[in-house]
Design a protein around this motif. Structure first.
Motif, mmCIF file in Angstrom:
data_model
loop_
_atom_site.group_PDB
_atom_site.id
_atom_site.type_symbol
_atom_site.label_atom_id
_atom_site.label_comp_id
_atom_site.label_asym_id
_atom_site.label_seq_id
_atom_site.Cartn_x
_atom_site.Cartn_y
_atom_site.Cartn_z
ATOM 1 N N GLN A 1 -9.465 -5.225 3.705
ATOM 2 C CA GLN A 1 -8.207 -5.048 2.975
ATOM 3 C C GLN A 1 -8.441 -4.996 1.467
ATOM 4 O O GLN A 1 -7.821 -4.197 0.776
ATOM 5 N N TRP B 1 -7.430 -1.906 -0.933
ATOM 6 C CA TRP B 1 -6.622 -2.089 -2.129
ATOM 7 C C TRP B 1 -7.347 -1.584 -3.370
ATOM 8 O O TRP B 1 -6.753 -0.927 -4.230
ATOM 9 N N LEU C 1 0.820 -1.216 0.000
ATOM 10 C CA LEU C 1 0.000 0.000 0.000
ATOM 11 C C LEU C 1 0.853 1.265 0.000
ATOM 12 O O LEU C 1 0.403 2.321 -0.403
ATOM 13 N N VAL D 1 -7.842 -7.920 -6.634
ATOM 14 C CA VAL D 1 -8.236 -7.422 -5.313
ATOM 15 C C VAL D 1 -9.687 -6.972 -5.201
ATOM 16 O O VAL D 1 -10.114 -6.564 -4.125
#
Length: 172
Positions: free
Chosen positions: A50, A54, A3, A35
């Motif tokens: 998460q 993303w 990230l 993702v």
């Protein structure tokens, strides 16, 4: 993937103004396939969160890299030359005169063809400025000059929107 990677690293592209748009688009699609939150719908809450982070990060980076003005601004920031458009509006006198002449021409334009001619002038100026940005970034790596050019291009982009608005008013 990390990230904390810069946008260019995230998309596995060279840190440069010139980029291969097809490669950017293809990499964006591949990253999104990997993702996308829908792909992780059956996963636990942390994995879903998460995936959402993303997906947002990838979309923000994609938007920044695909737009030449945003990409130029981002490059300046990466190289320690922030744009500071709110604080630094100084421009060369010749540039400001051009802006004033364009504004006057737009205000006095009474026909769609006059506004279209002005739109063509603005588009040509934009193309020249983008070429200058590429030269400043990829050949000279003159980030402070590039930041000044980005600020000037921001003026041109705003004016181009005004021209488009005027064309809409005239029914074009």
């Amino acid at each position: 993937m990390n990230l904390q990677s810069n946008d260019f690293e995230l998309f596995e592209l060279p840190v440069a103004f010139a980029l291969d748009r097809a490669q950017l688009d293809e990499r964006w699609k591949a990253l999104q396939r990997e993702v996308h939150p829908d792909r992780h719908a059956a996963a636990d809450a942390q994995t879903q969160r998460q995936a959402m982070q993303w997906s947002v990060r990838i979309n923000e980076a994609y938007q920044r890299l695909k737009d030449p003005l945003q990409r130029a601004s981002y490059l300046c920031e990466l190289h320690g030359a922030p744009i500071q458009a709110e604080n630094n509006t100084s421009m060369p006198a010749a540039f400001l005169m051009q802006q004033m002449e364009w504004r006057e021409a737009l205000e006095s334009a009474s026909s769609a063809s006059a506004v279209e001619d002005l739109a063509d002038d603005v588009a040509a100026m934009r193309r020249r400025m983008l070429a200058d940005l590429q030269h400043l970034a990829d050949e000279q790596q003159d980030w402070s000059a590039m930041a000044a050019q980005v600020r000037a291009l921001m003026f041109v982009e705003r004016f181009a929107k005004d021209v488009d608005g005027r064309l809409e008013q005239l029914g074009q």
